[in-house]
Structure formats: structure tokens, C-alpha cells
Write a protein that holds these residues in place. Structure first.
Motif, PDB file in Angstrom:
ATOM      1  N   GLU A 132     -38.753 -53.124 -26.519  1.00  0.00           N
ATOM      2  CA  GLU A 132     -38.209 -52.916 -25.168  1.00  0.00           C
ATOM      3  C   GLU A 132     -37.275 -51.708 -25.132  1.00  0.00           C
ATOM      4  O   GLU A 132     -37.240 -50.983 -24.140  1.00  0.00           O
ATOM      5  CB  GLU A 132     -37.483 -54.184 -24.672  1.00  0.00           C
TER       6      GLU A 132
ATOM      7  N   THR B 242     -37.284 -61.792 -23.509  1.00  0.00           N
ATOM      8  CA  THR B 242     -37.625 -60.404 -23.197  1.00  0.00           C
ATOM      9  C   THR B 242     -37.677 -60.298 -21.672  1.00  0.00           C
ATOM     10  O   THR B 242     -37.766 -61.307 -20.978  1.00  0.00           O
ATOM     11  CB  THR B 242     -38.998 -60.015 -23.772  1.00  0.00           C
TER      12      THR B 242
ATOM     13  N   HIS C 298     -39.154 -57.074 -19.921  1.00  0.00           N
ATOM     14  CA  HIS C 298     -40.121 -56.110 -19.390  1.00  0.00           C
ATOM     15  C   HIS C 298     -41.399 -56.015 -20.213  1.00  0.00           C
ATOM     16  O   HIS C 298     -42.435 -55.579 -19.712  1.00  0.00           O
ATOM     17  CB  HIS C 298     -39.494 -54.709 -19.323  1.00  0.00           C
ATOM     18  N   LEU C 299     -41.288 -56.353 -21.469  1.00  0.00           N
ATOM     19  CA  LEU C 299     -42.371 -56.124 -22.412  1.00  0.00           C
ATOM     20  C   LEU C 299     -43.583 -57.000 -22.122  1.00  0.00           C
ATOM     21  O   LEU C 299     -43.445 -58.210 -21.955  1.00  0.00           O
ATOM     22  CB  LEU C 299     -41.826 -56.456 -23.812  1.00  0.00           C
TER      23      LEU C 299
END
Lengths: 436, 436
Positions: A45, A85, A87-88
Motif C-alpha cells: 500500500e 488494508t 486500498h490494496l
């Protein structure tokens, strides 16, 4: 017009993609450790990667890659990363040969909800015949595995389509929770599967989770051209990559799709040094860890036959490969024959990155090569295979990514929150009801 | 000697265990929302609960409980909670009828690693015949489902045993990663399954993840007595609970086990008020949300037959129940006959807690009742079914749990980090190699 952008994925194996990467100073030596995986995801990320990807296998083989013998089950691991997490993209493998489509459809739809639109399913047919022994069956032949996979993928995407948007009403006044006129049965009745549906969850944030594939055989290319969003390619050189890239993209119109609808990401293991000599020294050090037994174990698995009996300094002969060999194992064997390799050479090639392409050099060398591939019809981005974690991945993110960003080839920050958004793909219409 | 302690679990359904709990002011109205589940888990950890538990089903039925039609897949949801909880046991359902034992063994072993020893598998045979339509098969008859389940559980626990402790060597000097002399094949060859093994992960932190069960039929009790660590009971009154408790515990010696090795947790929906009147008002409000259609849908599902055609004010007749009915549906029907209930009464009973026991009162009333059950051979603890989330669960944790703690019946803080530890159970020996 905005410049075309690379897509980057990372292939996570806690002990590193190199078979003996765990022996490097500072390397993680376990893959079954949540902290390790979370750390790798945080690095990804930080580097604005599109996705993190986890392969799978359904059997243990002695002398296999350490992270193949001792690993997390991918669906549970992705669940754990969902919550840590933001955005990943998160991709995991599930076999079309040793699962039920209803279970797979549910699990990835659920992951897509849990990640708010970042789930990806790597649909594989399971090449290794050993898996069959854990499921009390005969391993189906290659052609049949692909016929099953074609139908399996259609059932899964069909189940993902069953709920129209707006099916959940949840009206506290009237007490109506669902609008059943917007929930459709699938009523699939095919050659291999009968599945009524619907799925028991609303349509997921990405409409459909992203579909990853890696098959390189003719039926594999057809399946990918028709159904995949991202294709991992296992290639050794630029020319081979271009040929594969064209072979896939050129068949997409046959299935009513535009070439831009698939991102082709060759796998690459970058070995980075401040100087070229330093990079070569690091690669030499890694290769010094490859032993006859671990490389032969890995290579035998890839080839689908035991090759541990061949003397190391003998030239690789022309071998008839069994149906259970990986597609790219054939390519490696051809390369070995073409370039007059010994078994030792082939072991080194396999031990390094399991048949993937390896580049050693300075950050600028590596950016040059990736740019060349990206701009000359060989790739839409790359699946990065760090030789060990976290060091080799930190190096890539801190030294190569900024170089790609300076060249305007890769995002400097996330501009979307879903994997579909990172890939620049539209929400797919449901086969039922109105598009979003 | 320390006083015997209760064990507490919470049954999570985002929209509440009451079929219309989502209509209460401040209630969550979605189950497919990570934040909702995380919030519920945080409340459970604040209350020092032993475990959080998620049921499952493999089909959608109109007018079913909202959280049964629209839900997370349990394995993925537990993965997400693994990373955001620290002490809470996490239990999920996986069917022994519609899964492969190799996949189930891997997923729960993986969850056990991801949670550092907090995973639990609820082994169910899937009573609802509708599931069969999503798997292209006939739903097996009750007796056969249990024969399959017996073998399925043995294969799963066998796969969990395959790796001895110390099989992972990871010696950076010698390059040896695994000691294969400590990794054993299972070589199971049974009536329903052939599974070679081993699992592709080391033995998990709990030795074996905890096994939950809820079957109440004769074969269900036998399976539980032989293999379960925790049993959920669906009962309506104290006498029925005592009979069930004894029926299970008394058959354990037959399988070489001590009665203390299973924690029996009846499900209970507490409806709490500052006064008894306030509690009754809340229950009345909840029951006013039960409509003919949603209760009939739920009840039909539980009974395994469509009962929506019966007039609401008619007495419940003596009905022959099909093989696909839930065990406790039979008990509910007996109770309805015994107590002269109308269909409306039975709908209210089902709508409230799906057949589970409901108690309304002050925190002290509720603690009194739980204590009585706990101390008179009816329970080792309880599976709490809050009518809605988060409000009704907050109330239980903030008002009833402290009362139980004052009475010395429940822990004031966690004293272990694994679910096995919370339950006071030893690490089981592996069937291979030395015990830990």
C-alpha cells in the motif's frame, strides 16, 4: 490525454519468491504468520500497488518451496487482510477442479463486501495431480479441466449477478427487508454443474470481483480472453512476452471484448543493487542457496515428473511432458534445450523464481527494462516477485517505484478505492436487470 | 478450589437474532457490513466472552430471517475478525454435506494460525434440503448425513494431526526447512472419503481448532459426545435443558471422554429492562414486528415444510415432520401441542429467537435464571442471542455480565489467549508422534 499507467501486483510468499530467499539476512522465514503478511501488505500500500496476490496448491511435496509446503489457506488469509488494508486489491487462488462453484462464488462475493470492492479470484484448474489424492478422485485430463473451468466460471459470475442493486429495502416502517422481484435464480443446468441460486448476499461492490488467470495453453488463453480481467504471464524474455501478449489480446474481439479489458502482468523477480555488480552479487548469493534437492523438488513439481535422477552436469534432453505439467514448464524446457542448458542451469532458473523472469540491476536499469516491456507491447504492468521479504520488496517500493513515478508511468497515490477502479475497469452489467 | 465458571458465546446476526430486531430504534439493519461485525466483536471482548459464533445456510428463502438471506460467508468473515480481535474465540459453520474435508481442515487450521489459537468449527450436516439445489445433488437422508459427518470429522481432525510440533526447522545454515520425519500422511480410505494428506500447514496453535456442534437427534448426540468440545442446545425450558444435558454428558464415557470435556451452551435471548414491565414492553414491541409472512417463512424453513397456509388462530395440529426438519423444530412442535398453541403463538415463538429460549426481566432476574440453569445440571454456560445489535448486546454486557461477575460465576478478565484456554481444555495429543 493522460498517459497510460502501469499496474503492479505483488506475489506474496512469506519466505520469499526465491526458493531459499528465507536464508537471506533479515528475511522472514515463515509464511504462516499474520504479522508477516500484514507487513507485506503495508509495504504494497505504501507503494500504491494495485493488488497483492496469493497462489495456492492442494498438496504437500517434499523439497518444494517452503511457502508451498507450509502456508495459509488463501481465502482465510485474504479475510484477515481485508480488515487491515484500505486500498490494496486482494487476490487469492481457488481451484475450479476441487471446489464447488456455489462455495467459491459466495466466498469471493463475501470478500468483496468485506474489502469494500477489492477482492479478486484467481481461477485455476490445479495442474498438480497430487491434489487429486486429497479429494479421493482421479485428476481430470487437461482438456476436461478446462471444460469444467469454463462452466465453473460462468456459474460463479452468474451467481454474482443474481441480486440487482436495490434488492435490499430494509424499510423499518413497513417491515419489508428484501424486494424479491430484484433477486433472481440462476437456474444453471450444465454439463458439470447444476446450480439453482441465487447467492445469499447482495451484489458486491465491484459488481463482480476481479477475475485473475494465468493459463498459457490454448484452452487457457481462450478462457482468459473470454472471462479474465487480469492475466499473470510466466515468461523469460521480451520476445516471448510480446508473442504471449498478442496471442491473448488478439483473441479478445472473438469474445466481444476490447483488448484494454485485460491487464497482462508478466511475473518478474527484480534483484536490485546500488551498482550492477552489487545486484549480481546478491543474485549469486541467492543462487548459492539453491541445493540439488530443493531445486529438483520444485522443478519436478512444475514439470509434473520426477527429474531428481538426472546428473546435474548433463544437458537437459528432449523430454515428453505429462498432462499434469504447468504450461510454462514446457516453455522452460524449450528454453533449456534452445540454450543448451545443463540440469544445474535449469535448477538455478527454477530455484530463483520458479520459472519467472529475473532481472538484476540498479533501480534505473530495472525501471528501463520494465518501461521497455510496458511500451513495446509485452505488458500492461507487472507482478512483482520479491526474492525475500521484507527487504527485497522494500527495495523495490523505495527505489524502483519512485523511478517509475518520476517517469510518469505509475500512480503517485491511489485515485480509486476499489481494485476495479485501480485497473480502470467499468462496473460490469448484471445479466439480470438494469446496469448500475 | 476455584469456583466453576460459566462460558459465554454470542450468536452474531447483524440485524439481530429476533427476526425483526432490525426495526428497533438504533438497531443495525445490515449483516453485510464489516463495521457492524467488528463492533459486535468489540462488545464481546469487552464482556470477556469465550466466543463469537456465526451460523450458516446454503440457500436463500423468501421471508426468511434477514440475516439468513443476506449474509457474509462465515470463513471469510472470521478471517476479517482474526485481525481485529485479540482474545475472542471465533466460530463458524461449515457443512459436512456440501464441502470437501480437505478444504475445511485447511481453512480452520489456517484460521487457528491467523487468530493464534482462537478458531472453532461448527460441524453441521445442513438440515435444509434447499441447499442441495445449489450443489446439483440429492440431499442425503438424515441417517446418511450423520454417517458422512462422522467420517468427515475424523478426516478433518486427522489432517489437523499430520504435522508434529517441531516439523518446521528453518535452519538458515544448513538450508533445511522442514523435517519430513515429523510430517505424516493420513492415508484415510473410508466409505465416503479418500484423503491422503498431510495438510499443507503446521499443526495449529490449539493443536486442533475447537469443534462446535448443535445436533440433538440420536446420531447428533453420538457425534457430539465423541467429537465436540462445545455443544449449542436449542431448548425452551429448564427441565428440557436438564434432560438434554444429561443425555449428552452420560454418553461421553462410552467414547472414552469425561463430561467436563464438553461445554453445553443453551441458546438464550435475554430481553432486559430496568423493571420487569419495561422488559415485557420491549418484548411486546419486538413481537409486534412479527408479521404472518416473515414468521411463516422462518417457521416453514425450520420445520422443513410449508406451513404458511394454516390459519393463524387455529390450534397447531399433530404434523408428521419431514427428514429435513431441524431437530429442535420437533421439540417446538411438541411444545406447541402440549401447551395448546395456535399458529400465531408458534409464529411469535419462532420469530423471537428461531425456537430458542427467551427470557425477559431485570438484569438481576436474568442472572438468577442463568445461575439456576448453570448450577442445576442444565448448562455449562450460554450462547447469548441478542434480539438486536448493538443495543441489546450492550445491555447484556453492561448490566448482566457484571452481575454474573459479582456472583463469582464469570471471569472479570481474560486469563488465557486461546479459545481452548478459555474453555479450560487441554491441548489434544496428535494421533501421530509425541504429545506437546
Amino acid at each position: 490525454m493522460a498517459r497510460r499507467q502501469m499496474h503492479l501486483g505483488v506475489f506474496v510468499l512469506g519466505t520469499g519468491n526465491h526458493i531459499a530467499g528465507w536464508r537471506m539476512p533479515g528475511a522472514y522465514d515463515s509464511f504462516v504468520d499474520l504479522k508477516v503478511i500484514q507487513h507485506i501488505a503495508r509495504i504494497a500500500e505504501r507503494g500504491c500497488f494495485d493488488l497483492l496476490f496469493l497462489g495456492d496448491g492442494l498438496a504437500v511435496k517434499e523439497n518444494d518451496h517452503p511457502s508451498f509446503t507450509s502456508r495459509f489457506e488463501p481465502i482465510t488469509m485474504l479475510g484477515a487482510l481485508a480488515a487491515t488494508t484500505t486500498h490494496l486489491g486482494l487476490g487469492a487462488t481457488a481451484s475450479t477442479t476441487y471446489n464447488e462453484p456455489f462455495n467459491v462464488a459466495r466466498q469471493f462475493a463475501s470478500l468483496d463486501h468485506l474489502t469494500s470492492g477489492r477482492a479478486a479470484w484467481n481461477a485455476v484448474t490445479s495442474s498438480g495431480g497430487l491434489a487429486a489424492l486429497n479429494f479421493g478422485r482421479e485428476h481430470p485430463p487437461h482438456a476436461e479441466r478446462y471444460r469444467v473451468a469454463e462452466e465453473f466460471v460462468d456459474v460463479v459470475t452468474g451467481l454474482w449477478d443474481c441480486w440487482e442493486d436495490g434488492a435490499v429495502v430494509a424499510n423499518r416502517e413497513t417491515g419489508q427487508y428484501l424486494d424479491f422481484s430484484k433477486i433472481h435464480s440462476l437456474d444453471h443446468d450444465g454439463t458439470y454443474f447444476r446450480v439453482k441460486g441465487p447467492n445469499n448476499a447482495p451484489r458486491s461492490p465491484q459488481g463482480r470481483p476481479i477475475i485473475l488467470q494465468a493459463g498459457a495453453s490454448e484452452p487457457g488463453l481462450d478462457l482468459a480472453a473470454r472471462t479474465a480481467d487480469v492475466v499473470f504471464a510466466v515468461v523469460q524474455d521480451l520476445e516471448e512476452a510480446r508473442v504471449g501478449y498478442t496471442a491473448l489480446k488478439s483473441r479478445m474481439p472473438r469474445f466481444g471484448r476490447r483488448p484494454e479489458e485485460i491487464a497482462v502482468l508478466p511475473g518478474v523477480m527484480p534483484v536490485i543493487g546500488a551498482t550492477r555488480q552489487e545486484a549480481r552479487d546478491t543474485l549469486d548469493k541467492l543462487q548459492s542457496f539453491v541445493t540439488g534437492s530443493n531445486a529438483a523438488g520444485l522443478l519436478s513439481g512444475r514439470l509434473g515428473m520426477d527429474v531428481s535422477g538426472f546428473p546435474l552436469d548433463e544437458l537437459v534432453p528432449d523430454l515428453p511432458l505429462p498432462d499434469t505439467s504447468h504450461g510454462f514448464a514446457r516453455a522452460m524446457l524449450s528454453k533449456a534445450r534452445r540454450e543448451g542448458m545443463t540440469w544445474r542451469d535449469l535448477h538455478n532458473l527454477t530455484g530463483a523464481a520458479r520459472g519467472h523472469w529475473v532481472i538484476a540491476g540498479t533501480p534505473s536499469d530495472i525501471a528501463d527494462t520494465l518501461q521497455e516491456w510496458f511500451e513495446t507491447g509485452a505488458a500492461d504492468g507487472f507482478n512483482i516477485l520479491p526474492a525475500w521479504f521484507p527487504g527485497a520488496f522494500d527495495q523495490f517500493v523505495d527505489e524502483v517505484v519512485p523511478e517509475l513515478q518520476r517517469r510518469g508511468l505509475f500512480r503517485r497515490e491511489y485515485t480509486a478505492t476499489t481494485l476495479r477502479g485501480h485497473l480502470g475497469l467499468d462496473l460490469p452489467p448484471s445479466r439480470f436487470g438494469a446496469p448500475r
